[in-house]
Design an enzyme around this catalytic site. Structure first.
Site, short mmCIF file in Angstrom:
data_model
loop_
_atom_site.label_atom_id
_atom_site.label_comp_id
_atom_site.label_asym_id
_atom_site.label_seq_id
_atom_site.Cartn_x
_atom_site.Cartn_y
_atom_site.Cartn_z
N ASP A 230 0.83 -1.19 0.00
CA ASP A 230 0.00 0.00 0.00
C ASP A 230 0.87 1.25 0.00
OD1 ASP A 230 -2.41 1.34 0.05
OD2 ASP A 230 -2.61 1.29 2.22
N GLU A 233 2.44 5.10 -4.21
CA GLU A 233 2.43 6.04 -5.34
C GLU A 233 3.82 6.61 -5.64
OE1 GLU A 233 0.37 6.15 -2.74
OE2 GLU A 233 -1.60 5.82 -3.62
#
Length: 392
Positions: A230, A233
């Site tokens: 997770d 980005e």
């Protein structure tokens, strides 16, 4: 019109008569794709214009031709096709057990239970909170799940805490696996555990073996079946080209270092002093932010909640890139975050440098993909089975 977690510059066109074609732009730089009734315009801010044209003639032919270039989808393990249960907010192992038991009592088949960052000690990757998710208790329970044909998937975030008592941090510094800022120091950002550094997953030879070591250590404690990666980005609570520890984070680090050094030398009195100071700092963070909640019962809970609140917003001292910086503010501003904000907003700065010398500006869209590839390779080697990896 909005940023996505992945970058797939491909489109499939199907005409009224069924004839189809597709176009893929193999480019990892920032871009806008502007559509109107008769055209698609690519506005790309760097890299190579490497276009692939797929002529079909049917839509299924286009997809097959596209997969000849990018590869076919990964085959998941059979159990991964069953029902999964996942949410943030399971604060204790007993809560997880109640959820699984609830499925069983309702005669609902459950293949997989997941745990979010509640699992960790102070939100640090690869750890188990000693009060709420004690590793020995977790292992007993997960082995019970495995015996019943069920599986467990934990989360891992890419941010490694800047903490001298954290094995992932110390080994990462020793093996030089972290992305660096413009000064040549490991870039300091911030996510859930506080001040963090970011592994360079583009380095197959340097970072991948270190990443496998961390995942192996976690699996040795409690055997997971797959991995949820997770915040890749990569996510960052701070905006800044260069960030440094603020007074509160520097004080916590100093107290943690003092306690760790005292423990290594057997100085129990100094160790108790360091631990007391660290605890007081955590308590100060809790009280100052008025975030007490009913589930805060132990010192571990206090640290967990204090970390979440104290670091959900940036608590580092950061230097912002100038408006003249062509990496953060290129001549053409893509529609970043739907407001044309600078490219390093809430992520790594575009001037950050990878181990191979590449700048983040050119490879930003590859970070999550590279972490997924590193994790898949590690999980398959560790478990000896087909990997299940979910990437945000």
């Amino acid at each position: 019109n909005i940023n996505l977690y992945g970058s797939h510059p491909f489109y499939l066109q199907v005409d009224e008569d069924g004839l189809s074609s597709g176009v893929f732009l193999l480019n990892s730089n920032g871009m806008d794709m502007v559509f109107d009734e008769i055209s698609i315009t690519y506005r790309v801010i760097g890299g190579v214009f490497d276009f692939y044209f797929f002529m079909g003639p049917g839509p299924e032919d286009v997809i097959q031709q596209y997969q000849e270039v990018i590869g076919k989808p990964a085959m998941p393990p059979l159990w991964a096709l069953g029902l999964h249960q996942c949410r943030w907010g399971y604060h204790t192992l007993s809560q997880v057990q109640e959820v699984v038991a609830g499925y069983r009592n309702a005669n609902i088949p459950l293949e997989v239970i997941w745990t979010d960052i509640d699992l960790f000690d102070r939100y640090r990757d690869f750890t188990f909170d000693q009060d709420r998710f004690k590793a020995s208790s977790m292992r007993v329970y997960i082995e019970e799940l495995h015996a019943g044909g069920q599986h467990w998937i934990p989360i891992t975030d890419c941010g490694i805490p800047h903490a001298p008592d954290d094995p992932a941090f110390t080994s990462g510094m020793q093996q030089d696996v972290f992305i660096r800022d413009v000064t040549g120091q490991p870039y300091l950002g911030q996510v859930w555990p506080g001040a963090t550094h970011y592994p360079d997953f583009l380095s197959v030879n340097q970072t991948w073996p270190w990443w496998k070591q961390q995942l192996q250590g976690m699996h040795d404690k409690v055997p997971y079946s797959g991995m949820w990666i997770d915040m890749n980005e990569a996510s960052n609570f701070c905006d800044g080209e260069i960030c440094k520890l603020s007074p509160i984070t520097a004080a916590i680090e100093a107290a943690t270092t003092a306690a760790a050094n005292a423990a290594s030398t057997g100085d129990t009195a100094a160790q108790r002093t360091g631990l007391w100071l660290m605890e007081q700092l955590w308590l100060y963070a809790v009280k100052a932010l008025s975030i007490f909640s009913p589930h805060i019962q132990t010192a571990s809970d206090q640290q967990q909640v204090a970390t979440s609140a104290a670091f959900a917003n940036c608590d580092l001292d950061c230097t912002q890139p100038s408006q003249q910086d062509s990496l953060s503010h290129p001549p053409y501003a893509v529609n970043n975050l739907q407001n044309h904000v600078h490219l390093g907003s809430k992520t790594l700065p575009m001037s950050a440098t990878h181990i191979n010398g590449e700048q983040e500006y050119d490879v930003h869209n590859l970070y999550g993909l590279a972490e997924a590839a590193a994790t898949k390779a590690a999980v398959e080697q560790i478990t000896g089975k087909r990997a299940f990896v979910l990437s945000r």
